[in-house]
Design a protein around this motif. Structure first.
Motif, PDB file in Angstrom:
ATOM      1  N   VAL A  14       0.842  -1.178   0.000  1.00 23.53           N
ATOM      2  CA  VAL A  14       0.000   0.000   0.000  1.00 23.53           C
ATOM      3  C   VAL A  14       0.884   1.237   0.000  1.00 23.53           C
ATOM      4  O   VAL A  14       0.656   2.187  -0.718  1.00 23.53           O
ATOM      5  CB  VAL A  14      -0.928  -0.003   1.227  1.00 23.53           C
ATOM      6  CG1 VAL A  14      -1.643   1.320   1.358  1.00 23.53           C
ATOM      7  CG2 VAL A  14      -1.917  -1.141   1.114  1.00 23.53           C
ATOM      8  N   GLY A 174     -13.089   0.465  -2.535  1.00 23.30           N
ATOM      9  CA  GLY A 174     -12.876  -0.540  -1.509  1.00 23.30           C
ATOM     10  C   GLY A 174     -13.975  -0.695  -0.485  1.00 23.30           C
ATOM     11  O   GLY A 174     -13.877  -1.545   0.398  1.00 23.30           O
ATOM     12  N   GLU A 175     -15.059   0.099  -0.579  1.00 23.96           N
ATOM     13  CA  GLU A 175     -16.162  -0.031   0.382  1.00 23.96           C
ATOM     14  C   GLU A 175     -17.480   0.155  -0.342  1.00 23.96           C
ATOM     15  O   GLU A 175     -17.606   1.019  -1.220  1.00 23.96           O
ATOM     16  CB  GLU A 175     -16.033   0.982   1.517  1.00 23.96           C
ATOM     17  CG  GLU A 175     -17.095   0.819   2.589  1.00 23.96           C
ATOM     18  CD  GLU A 175     -16.810   1.643   3.836  1.00 23.96           C
ATOM     19  OE1 GLU A 175     -17.679   1.671   4.739  1.00 23.96           O
ATOM     20  OE2 GLU A 175     -15.723   2.246   3.915  1.00 23.96           O
ATOM     21  N   SER A 195     -10.838  -3.144  -4.827  1.00 19.78           N
ATOM     22  CA  SER A 195      -9.978  -2.658  -3.752  1.00 19.78           C
ATOM     23  C   SER A 195      -9.404  -1.296  -4.152  1.00 19.78           C
ATOM     24  O   SER A 195      -9.378  -0.945  -5.341  1.00 19.78           O
ATOM     25  CB  SER A 195      -8.852  -3.659  -3.480  1.00 19.78           C
ATOM     26  OG  SER A 195      -8.031  -3.822  -4.637  1.00 19.78           O
ATOM     27  N   PRO A 196      -8.937  -0.495  -3.178  1.00 22.39           N
ATOM     28  CA  PRO A 196      -8.493   0.879  -3.498  1.00 22.39           C
ATOM     29  C   PRO A 196      -7.467   0.965  -4.618  1.00 22.39           C
ATOM     30  O   PRO A 196      -7.538   1.859  -5.457  1.00 22.39           O
ATOM     31  CB  PRO A 196      -7.919   1.365  -2.162  1.00 22.39           C
ATOM     32  CG  PRO A 196      -8.702   0.612  -1.133  1.00 22.39           C
ATOM     33  CD  PRO A 196      -8.928  -0.746  -1.732  1.00 22.39           C
ATOM     34  N   TRP A 221     -16.182  -4.290   2.890  1.00 18.18           N
ATOM     35  CA  TRP A 221     -15.026  -3.543   2.409  1.00 18.18           C
ATOM     36  C   TRP A 221     -13.866  -4.486   2.108  1.00 18.18           C
ATOM     37  O   TRP A 221     -13.812  -5.619   2.588  1.00 18.18           O
ATOM     38  CB  TRP A 221     -14.597  -2.465   3.414  1.00 18.18           C
ATOM     39  CG  TRP A 221     -14.285  -2.952   4.813  1.00 18.18           C
ATOM     40  CD1 TRP A 221     -15.128  -2.941   5.885  1.00 18.18           C
ATOM     41  CD2 TRP A 221     -13.049  -3.497   5.288  1.00 18.18           C
ATOM     42  NE1 TRP A 221     -14.502  -3.455   7.003  1.00 18.18           N
ATOM     43  CE2 TRP A 221     -13.214  -3.799   6.664  1.00 18.18           C
ATOM     44  CE3 TRP A 221     -11.810  -3.749   4.704  1.00 18.18           C
ATOM     45  CZ2 TRP A 221     -12.199  -4.347   7.442  1.00 18.18           C
ATOM     46  CZ3 TRP A 221     -10.786  -4.298   5.473  1.00 18.18           C
ATOM     47  CH2 TRP A 221     -10.989  -4.593   6.829  1.00 18.18           C
ATOM     48  N   ARG A 223      -9.405  -4.048   1.059  1.00 23.35           N
ATOM     49  CA  ARG A 223      -8.247  -3.184   0.790  1.00 23.35           C
ATOM     50  C   ARG A 223      -6.988  -4.029   0.702  1.00 23.35           C
ATOM     51  O   ARG A 223      -6.937  -5.166   1.197  1.00 23.35           O
ATOM     52  CB  ARG A 223      -8.088  -2.129   1.885  1.00 23.35           C
ATOM     53  CG  ARG A 223      -7.861  -2.716   3.265  1.00 23.35           C
ATOM     54  CD  ARG A 223      -7.415  -1.670   4.276  1.00 23.35           C
ATOM     55  NE  ARG A 223      -7.355  -2.200   5.633  1.00 23.35           N
ATOM     56  CZ  ARG A 223      -6.385  -2.969   6.108  1.00 23.35           C
ATOM     57  NH1 ARG A 223      -5.368  -3.323   5.318  1.00 23.35           N
ATOM     58  NH2 ARG A 223      -6.403  -3.410   7.364  1.00 23.35           N
ATOM     59  N   GLU A 224      -5.970  -3.477   0.070  1.00 25.06           N
ATOM     60  CA  GLU A 224      -4.682  -4.153   0.012  1.00 25.06           C
ATOM     61  C   GLU A 224      -4.049  -4.208   1.400  1.00 25.06           C
ATOM     62  O   GLU A 224      -4.325  -3.352   2.258  1.00 25.06           O
ATOM     63  CB  GLU A 224      -3.728  -3.425  -0.949  1.00 25.06           C
ATOM     64  CG  GLU A 224      -4.022  -3.642  -2.414  1.00 25.06           C
ATOM     65  CD  GLU A 224      -5.200  -2.833  -2.935  1.00 25.06           C
ATOM     66  OE1 GLU A 224      -5.657  -3.089  -4.061  1.00 25.06           O
ATOM     67  OE2 GLU A 224      -5.676  -1.936  -2.206  1.00 25.06           O
ATOM     68  N   VAL A 250      -5.053  -9.213   0.575  1.00 22.63           N
ATOM     69  CA  VAL A 250      -6.020  -8.175   0.936  1.00 22.63           C
ATOM     70  C   VAL A 250      -6.558  -8.441   2.326  1.00 22.63           C
ATOM     71  O   VAL A 250      -6.490  -9.564   2.839  1.00 22.63           O
ATOM     72  CB  VAL A 250      -7.200  -8.121  -0.064  1.00 22.63           C
ATOM     73  CG1 VAL A 250      -6.733  -7.666  -1.433  1.00 22.63           C
ATOM     74  CG2 VAL A 250      -7.910  -9.467  -0.150  1.00 22.63           C
TER      75      VAL A 250
END
Length: 416
Positions: A14, A174-175, A195-196, A221, A223-224, A250
């Motif tokens: 990230v 991501g959400e 994901s973001p 949600w 995310r990485e 993730v």
């Protein structure tokens, strides 16, 4: 004066924090490749020509001078590569990168980690002749009974999706708030949640029941993994086995969210260079096992989900069903719940026997468009074998008509 910079690093990161004396000198694109039992290759880039130095040890230090080992050269370059050798098998190594330009300006990374491969387990008597290649890899830390990863089988049969999932809505960031029937918890609209950094995506089909602590869920949600979480994955990989974390993973939530039927999590599309590195990783592992191979095998890729065990204060890993699609450079896993501090990561191990697909089995968001599974073509009846017979029949009818016409004409012509 020193300053802090938070900047993108390797594809699985990230962010990477770099301490630098010159605000114009940057270190990025750090990757650790070709990890073996005794060595590793480390690559990185700088925006200006600098030398290349790596300081490493089995423990972390606050000062770079305190690291026990170093390796590098004074050649000025922007693309850097240092190979480390004579390492200890199955050991986590901490390292920091320092690059210094011709003007004396330097940049220094924070402490990072990688783990060397463990030596193969020693078998009793008579190793000779091939032995069938059977290895069993324990992949939980403490559950009972202790399951094992058998190379010749996938963990479960292929789950099915609810029918008629329609065209999914693509959600970035991501959400996602869920379109849920408040009475049943069923999804009213299929979604693809990215994901973001768009390294992974969740597909939740219409009709899926999504609940958290037994009540309809309002959101999910993805995310990485952060650098710290990636280090946790490296550290918690079972020792003494041929399982290697690829660096891709993730985190998902909320905790205790369940899905019925299971949802799909897809890593990818993975860039061609990283895809090739996964194949190289597979090849290195197979060679470490003593197998003579010309290249790696994509079926060696597999996915595990990790949940935090509060009592044991450790991460428990278990394998989930997954499928590899080389055409889209994706790996899609089946997920039925998010446990405590849920992390899902891509690993490599020889003999995982992950199924390989010719095309995606679910809708995917690739390069700005939604790719849907190809519809099964309608089988048309084949009448080709009838055509010659029809031609003969038509010909006979025509001949009969002509003969009748001639006969009728001659008969009428002879009348007085």
């Amino acid at each position: 004066m020193l300053s802090l910079l938070v900047m993108p690093a390797s594809s699985g990161d990230v962010a990477s924090v770099v301490i630098r004396a010159n605000p114009d000198l940057l270190i990025g694109e750090i990757t650790v490749e070709q990890i073996t039992t005794t060595g590793a290759q480390i690559w990185w880039t700088t925006n200006d020509p600098t030398d290349s130095w790596i300081f490493y040890d089995v423990v972390s230090h606050s000062l770079v001078e305190e690291y026990a080992f170093s390796s590098g050269n004074a050649d000025l370059a922007t693309r850097h590569h240092i190979g480390l050798s004579s390492l200890t098998p199955g050991t986590v190594y901490h390292y920091r990168i320092r690059s210094t330009g011709i003007d004396g300006a330097s940049a220094l990374t924070q402490d990072r980690v990688f783990k060397t491969l463990a030596l193969p387990p020693t078998g009793g008597g008579g190793g000779g002749g091939g032995g069938g290649g059977w290895f069993y890899f324990p992949i939980f830390t403490s559950p009972s009974p202790t399951p094992t990863l058998q190379p010749s089988a996938t963990p479960t049969s292929r789950p099915t999706l609810p029918g008629g999932y329609g065209t999914p809505e693509v959600i970035h960031g991501g959400e996602a708030s869920l379109y849920i029937n408040p009475g049943t918890g069923e999804m009213l609209q299929s979604i693809i949640l990215l994901s973001p950094n768009m390294h992974a995506q969740l597909f939740v089909a219409q009709g899926t029941v999504v609940k958290v602590y037994g009540s309809p869920a309002a959101r999910i949600w993805i995310r990485e993994l952060t650098e710290g979480e990636r280090e946790e994955v490296y550290m918690s990989t079972p020792p003494g086995v041929f399982i290697v974390f690829s660096g891709t993973g993730v985190a998902c939530g909320p905790e205790h969210t369940t899905f019925s039927p299971p949802i799909r999590l897809t890593f990818g599309p993975i860039p061609e260079r990283e895809w090739a590195e996964l194949v190289k990783m597979s090849q290195s592992l197979r060679e470490a096992q003593g197998k003579v191979v010309s290249r790696g095998d994509l079926s060696d890729l597999f996915v595990m989900a990790g949940h935090f065990n509060q009592e044991a204060q450790s991460i428990e890993w278990y394998r989930v069903y997954a499928e590899v699609c080389p055409d889209t450079r994706t790996i899609t896993a089946t997920i039925d719940h998010f446990g405590p501090r849920c992390m899902i990561a891509l690993f490599v191990t020889p003999g995982a026997n992950t199924p390989i697909l010719c095309e995606p089995a679910i809708p995917l968001y690739l390069e700005g468009i939604i790719i849907t599974p190809a519809a099964t073509p309608v089988q048309q009846a084949d009448y080709s074998h009838v055509y010659p017979i029809l031609c003969v029949l038509v010909g006979l009818v025509l001949i009969a008509l002509v003969a009748f016409g001639v006969y009728y004409y001659l008969r009428n012509d002879r009348k007085p």
